[in-house]
Design an enzyme around this catalytic site. Structure first.
Site, short mmCIF file in Angstrom:
data_model
loop_
_atom_site.label_atom_id
_atom_site.label_comp_id
_atom_site.label_asym_id
_atom_site.label_seq_id
_atom_site.Cartn_x
_atom_site.Cartn_y
_atom_site.Cartn_z
N GLU A 106 0.79 -1.23 0.00
CA GLU A 106 0.00 0.00 0.00
C GLU A 106 0.83 1.29 0.00
OE1 GLU A 106 -3.28 0.57 -0.29
OE2 GLU A 106 -3.68 -1.56 -0.58
N SER A 413 -50.82 -9.55 -17.82
CA SER A 413 -51.61 -8.41 -18.31
C SER A 413 -51.57 -7.20 -17.40
CB SER A 413 -53.06 -8.84 -18.51
OG SER A 413 -53.16 -9.70 -19.62
#
Length: 793
Positions: A106, A413
């Site tokens: 890091e 529907s």
């Protein structure tokens, strides 16, 4: 002049030009710095940073923030916390190899810099440019990351970056390198809710950090760079590759010998299973909505339409990464989350679903009911969700699926008013437009092969005739019809949905009950869409506002088309042929639509009053035929049962009437034919009345006995309520008038969500064979040979 002198002269000239350019840039920046007010902004950022660090102490980095979520009455729904303090390790308790590994991968210059590595920032910036905007390497030091994790948000702005730098520089002045590394390793995020090295060791390997071997240490230290990308539970191979890179760095830095390096690389990583837990339906929805609100705070742009699959995948990658970051911050930020969820209404909806499906007792091997239901209720005054149920009541460890917003099914529907009929009313059709219900080549069929010929559009909707919806959708074009779903932020709609089969609900990936509820609520709200979150506001523990629901509206349908659609959908309950005629709510005006898919795999009922909009779905998690399932059967009765409960003591209020429209479209019918059609309608109705009334009465007597009993009770309750609550009616009508006035001037489009993102959509289920009879038999079943997943009523 010699060639050498010419080259030197040319080189000097170029150097002078470069220097002049740099000087020009510096002067321009200085001018902008002071002239634009940037100097004042930066000065304030530095002051804020100085204050934050000055007020910090060691406890600042060991702090455990507990969040609380409240219902609409201010009572606690859930407590959000992570056990950070329990796992806090001092510098000496952190294994040496952990400290070496994290620095190696890091921040190699951790011991040399004073909080910021400016050259690393420059290198990272150039790397982004070289890779077309993609971040390939970090520019932040360990100290900067600590500053961001403890004092700032993850929102990517230049102001945050500048303040991050100031805080990092101050931290290095106040604390030692050992302190900073200790703070960092106890607060950095390792994914899956694990903050700090000890929590990660326990979560992934079920052991203390001190007992980790070299390979495991390198594996964990590789995760903070991108917790989502390297998530061991989802992307183990990527996490292992990252581990190998950490080991290589350690080897190159001289902290890991050759033999130890080779041994660690060869070691196979085995991840422990996560602890099992249970979250109820209110909690899962609150966490999802609150996380998305934090994403909005960070400036994340939600997207629902994509030009191709590559664009969609790229978006999903960004979405999941941002969602993970914000979801974890939700648990550690100490937020106060104020919701619109109503516990009483939630219980009523849950009870209605449980009672409506109590006849289905079959379970999976995991103990989960095979036949399921889900529902969502929206308050029409605010557009916010007040109740959400993702399944039948089952408190099973490790079971968190909320079908109401995490599962997607074919709508049948129930999709017609959204993409066919309301759009049609915007494009010249009216409730009185004469349409032709007939069999035609390549089109769908109606139930039993029966057709009604020339009828009004309103009747076609109320009967849910597939042939009419198909023809109108064809004239509108599927592209136009589907565009309305994009406007309402349906999350799983794709280009392939622009087909005629969608007019009957045959959409590729399906829709969720939450999406159907918000769409029907849009029609009720005069066509104005509102994002249906359950979050009212989020604050910090000390009351500072983090996010607030401003309830912005976007016009999707015109007011007139919406009101006419509502009037038509009222007929689903009130006409003798309406598919929901057995589902009335006493004297309370209501409007709605049924939906049933092919082979009775999914049943829907979506409807509303002036007070509430509710969408109900019933089916099996793995789509299979469910005997007796229609929109008007189990879903419809669950809807009715719930809506009767939630409307107790509510005064009946009718919907706003549309402007009377007398014109009729006759694109395919001549004037003489139109006149004849009108006469045929009158003759047909007169002939039908004699038989229809008797038939309807017989059907109602056999199928509506329980409904009529409930209706009588509701009528009595409503009559009493009407007498005793005239003041309430007046107030409600005034509110309605105000809402209507506000809704007429909307159009600000908000980016919020919906992505289905973070949850499983299906659980393994098998077919259920039951002999329960449907109470409504007027829904039509389409014969959709040659169509894609086409749905019906």
């Amino acid at each position: 002049m010699s060639s050498t002198k010419k080259k030197k002269h040319s080189g000097a000239k170029k150097f002078l030009i470069v220097q002049l350019v740099i000087l020009g840039i510096i002067l321009a920046f200085v001018g902008y710095y002071y002239g634009s007010g940037l100097a004042g902004k930066i000065s304030k950022l530095k002051a804020d940073a100085d204050k934050a660090v000055a007020e910090s102490n060691r406890d600042t980095f060991k702090r455990e923030e507990t969040g609380v979520a409240y219902d609409s009455d201010g009572k606690t729904i859930a407590v959000l916390k992570k056990d950070k303090d329990v796992y806090y390790l001092t510098y000496d308790e952190i294994p040496v190899e952990v400290r070496q590994a994290i620095v190696s991968i890091e921040d190699k210059k951790f011991e040399e810099h004073h909080g910021v590595d400016f050259m690393a920032i420059v290198r990272a910036a150039f790397a982004v440019i070289r890779h077309n905007g993609e971040k390939t390497q970090g520019g932040s030091t360990i100290t900067q990351q600590l500053a961001r994790n403890i004092f700032l948000t993850q929102k990517k702005t230049y102001e945050r970056k500048i303040e991050e730098i100031f805080i990092a520089l101050d931290l290095e002045k106040k604390y030692t390198k050992h302190d900073i590394l200790e703070f960092y390793l106890n607060n950095v995020y390792f994914g899956n809710g694990y903050y700090g090295i000890e929590a990660a060791a326990q979560g992934y390997f079920r052991k203390d950090a001190v007992d980790l071997d070299t390979s495991q240490i390198a594996f964990l230290c590789g995760l903070p760079n991108a917790p989502s990308r390297y998530d061991p539970r989802l992307h183990l191979s990527a996490a292992v590759s990252r581990r190998n890179r950490v080991l290589k760095n350690m080897h190159e830095d001289g902290v890991l010998g050759e033999s130890d390096y080779q041994k660690a690389v060869a070691e196979k990583i085995k991840i422990s299973k996560p602890k099992q837990y249970y979250q109820n339906y209110m909690e899962t929805y609150v966490y999802w909505c609150a996380t998305r609100a934090l994403m909005d705070v960070d400036g994340f742009k939600f997207q629902y339409k994509f030009k191709d699959n590559a664009e969609k995948k790229a978006y999903q990658k960004k979405y999941y990464e941002e969602y993970s970051i914000c979801n974890d911050r939700l648990y550690t930020g100490g937020y106060r989350i104020y919701t619109t969820l109503n516990r009483r209404v939630q219980k009523q909806l849950q009870a209605s679903i449980n009672d409506g499906l109590k006849g289905f007792g079959d379970k999976t091997k995991n103990g989960i009911y095979k036949t399921q239901g889900a529902g969502v209720c929206i308050d029409n005054d605010t557009g916010s969700v007040i109740a959400i149920v993702g399944g039948r009541s089952q408190k099973i460890t490790g079971y968190t699926l909320n079908r109401a917003f995490q599962s997607y099914r074919q709508p049948g529907s129930s999709i017609k008013p959204l993409i066919v009929y309301t759009p049609a009313l915007e494009n010249g059709y009216t409730a009185n437009t004469i349409v032709d219900d007939h069999k035609f080549e390549g089109g769908p069929s109606n139930a039993g092969g029966g057709y009604h010929g020339k009828i009004k559009l309103s009747e076609a909707v109320q009967r849910s005739l597939n042939t009419v919806a198909w023809q109108i959708f064809d004239k509108l074009t599927p592209k136009v019809g589907i565009s309305y779903l994009y406007k309402m932020k349906f999350s799983n709609i794709v280009k392939t949905d622009e087909t005629l089969a969608s007019s009957l609900g045959g959409v590729t990936n399906g829709v969720s009950p939450l999406e159907m509820a918000k769409a029907y609520a849009t029609i009720e709200n005069d066509g104005s869409y509102r994002d249906p979150t359950c979050i009212d506001r989020i604050t910090t523990a000390d009351g500072k506002k983090v996010w607030e629901n401003h309830r912005k509206e976007t016009v999707v349908y015109t007011k007139e088309a919406s009101r006419e659609m509502v009037d038509i959908l009222k007929g689903v309950f009130t006409t003798s042929w309406g598919t929901g005629r057995a589902l009335k709510l006493g004297t309370m005006p209501c409007a709605g639509k049924t939906g049933t898919t092919n082979d009775y795999k999914d049943g829907w009922f979506c409807g509303f009053t002036r007070y509430y909009t509710t969408a109900i779905w019933v089916g099996n998690d793995q789509p299979v035929r469910l005997y007796g399932l229609q929109g008007a059967s189990y879903p419809g009765h669950i809807w009715q049962n719930f809506m009767l409960k939630v409307h107790q003591n509510k005064s009946p209020i009718d919907f706003e009437k549309p402007t009377q429209v007398t014109g009729e479209i006759r694109e395919d019918i001549s004037t003489d034919e139109a006149s004849q059609a009108e006469q045929d309608l009158k003759d047909q109705k007169a002939a039908e009345n004699a038989t229809t009334d008797t038939k309807t009465q017989s059907t109602d007597n056999s199928t509506k006995q329980n409904t009529d009993n409930s209706t009588k009770k509701t009528q009595n309750t409503t009559q009493n309520s009407t007498q005793n609550n005239s003041q309430d009616t007046g107030n409600k009508n005034q509110t309605t008038t105000n809402n209507t006035q506000n809704q007429q001037s909307t159009g600000e489009n908000t980016q919020n969500a919906n992505t289905n993102g973070n949850a499983n959509q299906n659980t393994s289920q098998q077919t259920t064979d039951n002999n329960q009879n449907a109470d409504a038999n007027n829904e039509n079943k389409a014969d959709t040979s040659g169509t894609n997943n086409s749905g019906n009523q």
